[in-house]
Structures are given as C-alpha cells and as structure tokens.
Scaffold this motif. Structure first.
Motif, PDB file in Angstrom:
ATOM      1  N   ALA A 135      -3.005 -44.498  31.332  1.00  0.00           N
ATOM      2  CA  ALA A 135      -3.127 -43.349  32.236  1.00  0.00           C
ATOM      3  C   ALA A 135      -3.461 -42.053  31.507  1.00  0.00           C
ATOM      4  CB  ALA A 135      -1.837 -43.174  33.029  1.00  0.00           C
ATOM      5  N   HIS A 183      -1.655 -38.938  32.910  1.00  0.00           N
ATOM      6  CA  HIS A 183      -1.644 -38.744  34.364  1.00  0.00           C
ATOM      7  C   HIS A 183      -0.435 -39.449  34.979  1.00  0.00           C
ATOM      8  CE1 HIS A 183      -5.878 -37.931  33.375  1.00  0.00           C
ATOM      9  NE2 HIS A 183      -5.759 -37.035  34.351  1.00  0.00           N
ATOM     10  N   PHE A 224       4.300 -32.545  37.105  1.00  0.00           N
ATOM     11  CA  PHE A 224       3.496 -33.018  38.235  1.00  0.00           C
ATOM     12  C   PHE A 224       3.906 -32.428  39.576  1.00  0.00           C
ATOM     13  CE2 PHE A 224       3.387 -36.513  35.083  1.00  0.00           C
ATOM     14  CZ  PHE A 224       2.034 -36.442  34.772  1.00  0.00           C
TER      15      PHE A 224
END
Length: 106
Positions: free
Chosen positions: A27, A30, A90
């Motif tokens: 990822a 992410h 996030f």
C-alpha cells in the motif's frame, strides 16, 4: 489432537501475519481497508494472538503461561497506539473504517 489444534492455530496465525504484511507494504503508506483488513483492523496482531495461543496449547509451561497474557496485552496496547496514529494521519476515512470493522476478530 492437542498438537493438531496447536499446529492449526499457528498456521492460521502465520497466514494472517504474512497476508497482512504483504498488503500493508504493497500500500506504500495508504490506508488499507480491503482484503483481510476488511474483516479486522489488526489482522497481523490477530495472527500473533493465534500463534501465541497455539504455542500455549502445545507447550503450557510456566514461562508460556506467564508470558502469553503479557504478550497479548502488549500487542493490544500497540494496536491502540497505532490506531491513534492512523486516526491522525487518515482522519475521517480511518474513523469510518473503525466504525464498520472490528479490531481483531471478525
């Protein structure tokens, strides 16, 4: 029977560890919410839990009986620390993921 149960728990744990590790590293920073992460926010720790319990089932020595709960609590604490970092990084996307996905076990 005990050895078979222990081996099954450890193999399941190693599988979760491996799949979780490869998903996270693929990822590239992410947020990962698919694959095994769609079922639990911390599948790698779930894998570690299963390995620890598998060892405890097969070798219930004084040391494993003492260390198993210590290790389990340490990984739960580490997961909480990581969740705070993920929430800061996030924001709402992580909060939504938390609302719909259990921490360790589906």
């Amino acid at each position: 029977l005990v050895m078979a149960l222990s081996l099954l728990l450890m193999l399941m744990g190693y599988t979760l560890l491996s799949k979780g590790w490869s998903q996270i590293h693929a990822a590239h920073g992410h947020l990962v919410t698919d694959g095994i992460y769609a079922y639990a926010r911390h599948p790698q720790y779930t894998g570690l839990f299963l390995v620890i319990i598998g060892f405890l089932v097969q070798w219930p020595t004084i040391l494993t009986v003492i260390m198993a709960p210590v290790l389990l609590l340490a990984y739960v604490h580490l997961a909480r620390v990581e969740e705070r970092r993920a929430e800061a990084e996030f924001d709402e996307a992580y909060n939504e993921y938390v609302r719909k996905t259990p921490a360790f076990f589906p």
